[in-house]
Design an enzyme around this catalytic site. Structure first.
Site, mmCIF file in Angstrom:
data_model
loop_
_atom_site.group_PDB
_atom_site.id
_atom_site.type_symbol
_atom_site.label_atom_id
_atom_site.label_comp_id
_atom_site.label_asym_id
_atom_site.label_seq_id
_atom_site.Cartn_x
_atom_site.Cartn_y
_atom_site.Cartn_z
ATOM 1 C CD GLU A 415 -2.910 -1.307 2.012
ATOM 2 O OE1 GLU A 415 -4.232 -1.450 1.757
ATOM 3 O OE2 GLU A 415 -2.535 -1.080 3.223
ATOM 4 C CD GLU A 491 -3.986 -6.968 2.874
ATOM 5 O OE1 GLU A 491 -5.070 -6.656 3.032
ATOM 6 O OE2 GLU A 491 -2.955 -6.447 3.206
#
Length: 997
Positions: A415, A491
């Site tokens: 991220e 994820e």
């Protein structure tokens, strides 16, 4: 400019560079014949509110720090009574003004005095720090060694000339905030300190500076090729393979390959003139070929988890026993892969992964997620001033971990958006280690990666990606490249609170589409910090419990195990979904099918056993001979004949089921012989109408032991003195039709329609998908405050009928509900008819009955799904059987209380008190059952487990339907087939008293 107004030089902790004075990064090894001195233990410690509150005098050896506090190292000082932890997921807890940090910058000064061993030889030596958060400045015996950042990566300094036989003083100043903090915005607690080991390492003349083990495997020939590069040169020997090579020299010999399923390691030794290092070599080759990620020539399926390092008492300080405990739990629950979110783990963890077998995606200590909040302006990964720090972190990860066969992929970080710095990292890694693919999720173009990675893509999108028909990228060349890559969900299935749901459907997609190679559930462990109330009640704290200005609440508790590492129902479900052996069958035909879902192993390490049960009681059992199937192979086997009938024929009255289990035949490094790896269950005959995990509709009889011996007589309701109606064993309020007594048992809360559940974390949803924020939508609809209007009580010839309307205030939707009570001599039967009224735009949380009974009825036995909780999309692990429990043991202690504890596919349930008397409830069709010592409303308002105060009433939920769970706290919600839409429904329950047995 006036001298007094001249800007001060940027202090080292705000300089975006990685630091100064450290040696180049190198491989990590835990043992050799060189001397090691651990500097762990009690250090003197002083905490300041700012970075410059004190000068550097404390680094002088003669400085008197005896009045300072003692602090253990490794440790985080906020967990040792100095300041407080703080949790944020995305936002920085300080102004975003890179590389500057606030003046309020907690700074810990550490001092450690030590003597050298009497036989210390002198000469070169290294001082190594394995982990310090977030920036440190180091002195030894008054001489400054340097500064460093990169919290979860090692750093070493040359110190040989500074050492003294006695009275050495090591001084370390640690700042909580630094320029490095902008690169460490991972979803976790902010916890400064020296949290990994500090070690002094002898470096004899001619000792190893660095080495790189290359151990490739050719799956066609079965040969392994070994080459060990080393500086300085030396030799490497592998006695089992008869190898004795000079470093830099290659040899090819037949070997057994290393894999996560069969982690074959060869003991070896690297020797130079000054040092001998024991090695464990695993031969394996990793490649992306034809759009598929392969190890040793075979496509692998990642059954993974994301793992933060966490301990409820010590934060990111983990000992070897805890690391092994994590891996043993993972292996026992069929997990084969770990993404080290979002930083390299303690290096000893990777040693254990080599030993026990685990695929590792090793992720760099890098995340800049907080820049997303400001539109990625100033993002360090696209600012050349920060590129040296990014390259430093990449190098320290790769060099430290390059010799682990378990590491099959490098990850640039998490991220961080996109930027030139990431490209520079990828280029450096490819040049240094071209044999491992590179992962990064944050760039949709996959410009720097060898796999296509996504977070929380829903099932429909995963299916498109699996067929390589996903929506195209604007750039044709980038689109073609991405479409050619293997797909991994780095994820998915957010394991926050009750859940995650939808795992089975994801797994079918992974098994159907070659491109879809599995993924990593978020995440392994709840990060709840162990605390106690003033009354001494233990609980686990989350964001906001320490007075943080900014925090993300219990979003830090989203793991498959609770903070104390107790497996959650989510982990039990995941184990079943990803089990590497598939077992199903046709009971009517007397056939069981066994499929090997391993990537490399055959089934020879497993033993198989069948059990034949009637009404939950084992009638017969035995061993099942299953051939040593190769990966992907299936065998169809005949079931044995059971007593009283042919193969698959019920041997007695009642519902019959076959269960076939696969277990370890011998002890392993992670579980003893007999550990269950996989299981399958199927009805023994076609006449059995209930299929577990797929349907909640069946006709269920009371257990044989409770059934009447002759035809029951229908009873007529009659009025009696005291304003009551008597019907069979039931006593009702004549005015309201409420059940007051069943036989001699008082009903504390009469049965009523219940549609509310204490919302789960996944019901709450996230801001990404407002339509999945069911908690908000339910409350807006008023489903948490339903009103019950009595419309009529009618006493007929053979029934008591009660009509109600259940509806929220301020709206015109409602549920017209008719309760029809009938009875025999000793049984009450209630049929409930529900008709929705108005325009329902939200699903129901649940639909069923709630009633209260005496708190002494705390012994529970049931026939149905178990042993653990299950919901419409989390019921793969629920198997039909007869189970016993207590009411308290039925509860799942989620860190933030919420709906929990329902058992699925229940045919009947008994509640008993100590004298054996109690109640029997059967359902038609099967139902969900839950029992707790507080109401759903009380569960809803609780923020922590200590908020739940047991009452003298046990509240039962007998549910006809439940809304699915999904993964909406961060990912997709429940699939459409698991939504509980408001629709006409009819269901029945039969109640009776149990006598003392």
């Amino acid at each position: 400019m006036h001298e007094a107004l001249r800007p001060a030089a940027v202090p080292y902790y705000e300089d975006p560079s990685p630091g100064s004075g450290a040696l180049p990064p190198r491989a990590w090894w835990s043992t050799s014949d060189a001397r090691y001195v651990s500097l762990n233990g009690a250090w003197r410690f002083r905490l300041s509110e700012t970075a410059d509150a004190h000068g550097d005098d404390f680094a002088r050896p003669e400085f008197d720090a005896t009045r300072w506090d003692l602090l253990p190292v490794p440790a985080h000082w906020p967990l040792q009574g100095h300041g407080s932890p703080a949790y944020t997921n995305v936002v920085y807890p300080f102004p975003v003004d890179p590389p500057r940090v606030p003046t309020e910058n907690p700074t810990g000064d550490h001092r450690r005095s030590f003597d050298l061993p009497d036989d210390w030889p002198g000469g070169a030596a290294l001082l190594r720090f394995d982990g310090v958060e977030s920036c440190a400045r180091v002195w030894l015996n008054g001489a400054e060694l340097g500064t460093f950042k990169g919290s979860r990566l090692p750093v070493e300094f040359e110190v040989g000339e500074l050492l003294r036989p006695r009275g050495n003083v090591l001084a370390v100043r640690v700042h909580q905030w630094s320029s490095g903090s902008y690169l460490e915005d991972q979803d976790m607690w902010w916890l400064p300190g020296i949290f990994r080991e500090v070690t002094l390492i002898e470096r004899p003349e001619g000792s190893v500076a660095d080495f790189f083990v290359h151990a490739d495997y050719d799956h066609v020939t079965g040969a392994g090729t070994l080459r060990v590069d080393c500086e300085p040169g030396g030799s490497v020997s592998v006695p089992e393979l008869g190898l004795d090579l000079a470093t830099g020299e290659s040899a090819t010999v037949p070997v057994e390959p290393w894999s996560a399923e069969i982690p074959r390691l060869y003991d070896a030794e690297l020797a130079t003139e000054g040092e001998r290092i024991p090695l464990r070599v695993g031969f394996r080759t990793v490649a992306v070929e034809d759009g598929v990620f392969k190890v040793n020539g075979r496509r692998i399926l990642l059954r993974g988890v994301n793992r933060h390092e966490f301990h409820p008492d010590h934060g990111r300080v983990l000992d070897l026993e805890t690391m092994r405990q994590d891996l043993v739990l993972m292996k026992r629950h069929n997990i084969n892969a770990v993404r080290t979110s979002h930083y390299p783990p303690h290096p000893a963890f990777l040693d254990l992964c080599d030993e026990l077998g685990m695929w590792i995606v090793d992720e760099c200590d890098l995340e800049t997620h907080g820049f997303e909040v400001i539109g990625w302006r100033g993002n360090p990964v696209d600012d050349e001033r920060w590129t040296p720090a990014l390259l430093d972190r990449a190098a320290r990860m790769v060099e430290r971990d390059k010799n682990h066969p378990s590491v099959v992929m490098w990850s640039l970080g998490n991220e961080c958006g996109t930027g030139r710095g990431l490209s520079a990292m990828a280029s450096w890694i490819r040049d240094r280690d071209p044999d491992r693919p590179i992962h990064y999720e944050g760039d949709p173009s996959c410009a720097d990666t060898d796999v296509y990675s996504r977070m929380y893509a829903d099932h429909a999108e995963v299916a498109l990606i699996g067929r390589r028909t996903e929506l195209p990228l604007p750039d044709a060349e980038s689109d073609a490249k991405r479409r050619s890559l293997p797909f991994i969900l780095c994820e998915y299935a957010h394991a926050m609170g009750n859940g995650p749901g939808g795992l089975s459907e994801y797994q079918r997609l992974f098994e159907t589409h070659e491109r879809c190679q599995g993924g990593f559930v978020w995440e392994w462990i709840d990060h709840g910090l162990r605390q106690r109330t003033r009354a001494g009640v233990e609980f686990f704290a989350y964001g906001g419990d320490f007075g943080e200005e900014l925090h993300d609440g219990n979003f830090v508790c989203d793991g498959l195990v609770f903070p104390d590492r107790t497996p959650s129902p989510g982990l039990i479900e995941y184990k079943k979904v990803i089990e590497p052996v598939r077992i199903d069958g046709d009971g009517a035909a007397g056939i069981v099918r066994v499929t090997n879902g391993y990537d490399f192993a055959d089934l020879s390490p497993l033993s198989f056993r069948w059990t034949y049960e009637v009404e939950g009681d084992a009638v017969d059992s035995g061993d099942l001979e299953v051939p040593a199937l190769a990966p992907g192979a299936t065998a169809e086997l005949k079931l044995p004949r059971v007593p009283g009938g042919g193969s698959g024929t019920p041997a007695g009255e009642g519902e019959a089921w076959w269960t076939v289990r696969a277990a370890l035949a011998d002890d392993t490094g992670w579980a003893p012989a007999g550990h269950e790896v996989a299981w399958g269950q199927f009805a023994a005959a076609a006449s059995t109408t209930t299929a577990p995990r797929t349907s909640a509709a069946s006709t269920s009889a009371a257990p044989t032991s409770a059934a009447p011996t002759e035809a029951p007589h229908t009873k007529t309701p009659r009025r009696a003195e005291g304003g009551v109606v008597l019907l069979g064993p039931g006593t009702f309020d004549a005015a309201t039709g409420a059940l007051r007594y069943l036989d001699h048992f008082q009903i504390a809360g009469a049965p009523r329609l219940d549609v509310w559940r204490a919302p789960t974390d996944n019901d709450a949803g996230s801001g990404r998908h407002p339509d999945l924020q069911l908690d908000r939508r339910w409350r807006e609809a008023g489903l948490h405050r339903m009103r019950h209007r009595l419309d009529g009580v009618a006493i007929g010839a053979d029934a008591l009928t009660v009509t109600t309307r259940v509806a929220p205030a301020a709206g015109d939707i409602g549920l017209r509900t008719v309760f029809t009570w009938t009875a025999t001599d000793d049984r009450l039967r209630l049929t409930v008819d529900v008709t929705p009224e108005g325009d329902w735009t939200v699903p129901l949380p649940r639909i069923g009955l709630r009633l209260g009974v005496c708190g002494s009825l705390d012994g529970v036995e049931w026939f149905g799904g178990g042993p653990g909780e299950a919901y419409p999309d989390t019921r793969a692990a629920s198997r039909i059987g007869r189970y016993t429990s207590t009411v308290d043991a039925l509860q799942t202690p989620y860190v933030r209380p919420q709906e929990n504890g329902a058992r699925a596919d229940v045919r009947w349930v008994r509640l008993r008190r100590e004298d054996g008397q109690g109640l029997l409830i059967t359902g038609d069709p099967d139902f969900w059952f839950a029992a707790r010592r507080w109401t759903g409303e009380q569960l809803d308002t609780a923020e922590h487990t200590y908020d739940l105060t047991p009452s003298e009433t046990i509240w039962l939920n007998l549910d006809h339907g439940q809304q699915g769970i999904g993964s909406g706290s961060c990912g997709p919600g429940a699939l459409p087939q698991h939504w509980l839409t408001a629709a006409p429904a009819t269901f029945s329950f039969t109640f009776g008293a149990l006598e003392t047995t």
